[in-house]
Design a protein around this motif. Structure first.
Motif, short mmCIF file in Angstrom:
data_model
loop_
_atom_site.label_atom_id
_atom_site.label_comp_id
_atom_site.label_asym_id
_atom_site.label_seq_id
_atom_site.Cartn_x
_atom_site.Cartn_y
_atom_site.Cartn_z
N ALA A 101 0.83 -1.21 0.00
CA ALA A 101 0.00 0.00 0.00
C ALA A 101 0.87 1.25 0.00
O ALA A 101 0.56 2.23 -0.69
N GLU A 102 1.96 1.23 0.75
CA GLU A 102 2.86 2.38 0.81
C GLU A 102 3.54 2.62 -0.54
O GLU A 102 3.67 3.75 -1.00
N GLU A 103 3.97 1.57 -1.19
CA GLU A 103 4.59 1.70 -2.52
C GLU A 103 3.59 2.26 -3.53
O GLU A 103 3.94 3.12 -4.34
N LEU A 104 2.37 1.78 -3.47
CA LEU A 104 1.33 2.29 -4.39
C LEU A 104 1.05 3.77 -4.14
O LEU A 104 0.86 4.54 -5.08
N ARG A 105 1.03 4.17 -2.86
CA ARG A 105 0.82 5.58 -2.55
C ARG A 105 1.95 6.42 -3.12
O ARG A 105 1.73 7.48 -3.67
N ARG A 106 3.19 5.92 -3.00
CA ARG A 106 4.34 6.66 -3.54
C ARG A 106 4.28 6.76 -5.06
O ARG A 106 4.61 7.80 -5.62
N PHE A 107 3.85 5.68 -5.73
CA PHE A 107 3.66 5.73 -7.18
C PHE A 107 2.61 6.78 -7.55
O PHE A 107 2.78 7.55 -8.49
N ALA A 108 1.51 6.78 -6.82
CA ALA A 108 0.43 7.74 -7.09
C ALA A 108 0.92 9.17 -6.90
O ALA A 108 0.62 10.06 -7.71
N ASP A 109 1.69 9.40 -5.85
CA ASP A 109 2.25 10.74 -5.61
C ASP A 109 3.19 11.15 -6.74
O ASP A 109 3.15 12.29 -7.21
N LEU A 110 4.05 10.22 -7.19
CA LEU A 110 4.97 10.51 -8.28
C LEU A 110 4.21 10.82 -9.56
O LEU A 110 4.52 11.81 -10.25
N LEU A 111 3.21 10.04 -9.88
CA LEU A 111 2.41 10.27 -11.09
C LEU A 111 1.71 11.62 -11.03
O LEU A 111 1.68 12.37 -12.01
N GLU A 112 1.17 11.96 -9.87
CA GLU A 112 0.51 13.26 -9.71
C GLU A 112 1.51 14.40 -9.92
O GLU A 112 1.21 15.39 -10.59
#
Length: 119
Positions: A101-112
């Protein structure tokens, strides 16, 4: 019937702008049952309807962010055939990777962040 995430956002926007399924459907020249089906996930959400709904709320000075992504999730599909091969490969690799979940959140932040820098 439970609302999809797409449906929750659209329903909130309707309430915030003072529209009901009936009044919104009249302006969009469809039926309340059709709009309800889009909100509850009983109907797949066509891309042209995402655009119609976005335009509807923009005309009411109420912009909805990420509506197409929410529709894709509700539809449980994302069309990749029109994407370059590199993006298709990234999507396939991403979908099969066991991210936390933490890695997915970081991916989402990077994409944003990347998307904001392109604006």
């Amino acid at each position: 019937m439970a609302l999809t995430e797409f449906g929750k956002v659209v329903r909130k926007a309707r309430i915030d702008t003072g529209y009901t399924l009936l009044t919104m459907s009249k302006e969009l020249k469809t039926t309340p049952a059709y709009l309800s089906g889009l909100e509850t996930g009983l109907k797949k959400i066509p891309k042209n309807w995402v655009e119609k709904i976005e335009d509807f709320f923009k005309s009411k000075n109420h912009e909805i962010v990420n509506l197409q992504a929410l529709a894709d999730v509700s539809n449980e599909t994302v069309t990749i055939s029109d994407l370059p091969l590199q993006q298709q490969m990234l999507i396939a690799g991403f979908a099969r990777s066991p991210f936390t979940a933490e890695e997915l959140r970081r991916f989402a932040d990077l994409l944003e962040t990347i998307n904001k820098n392109k604006e």
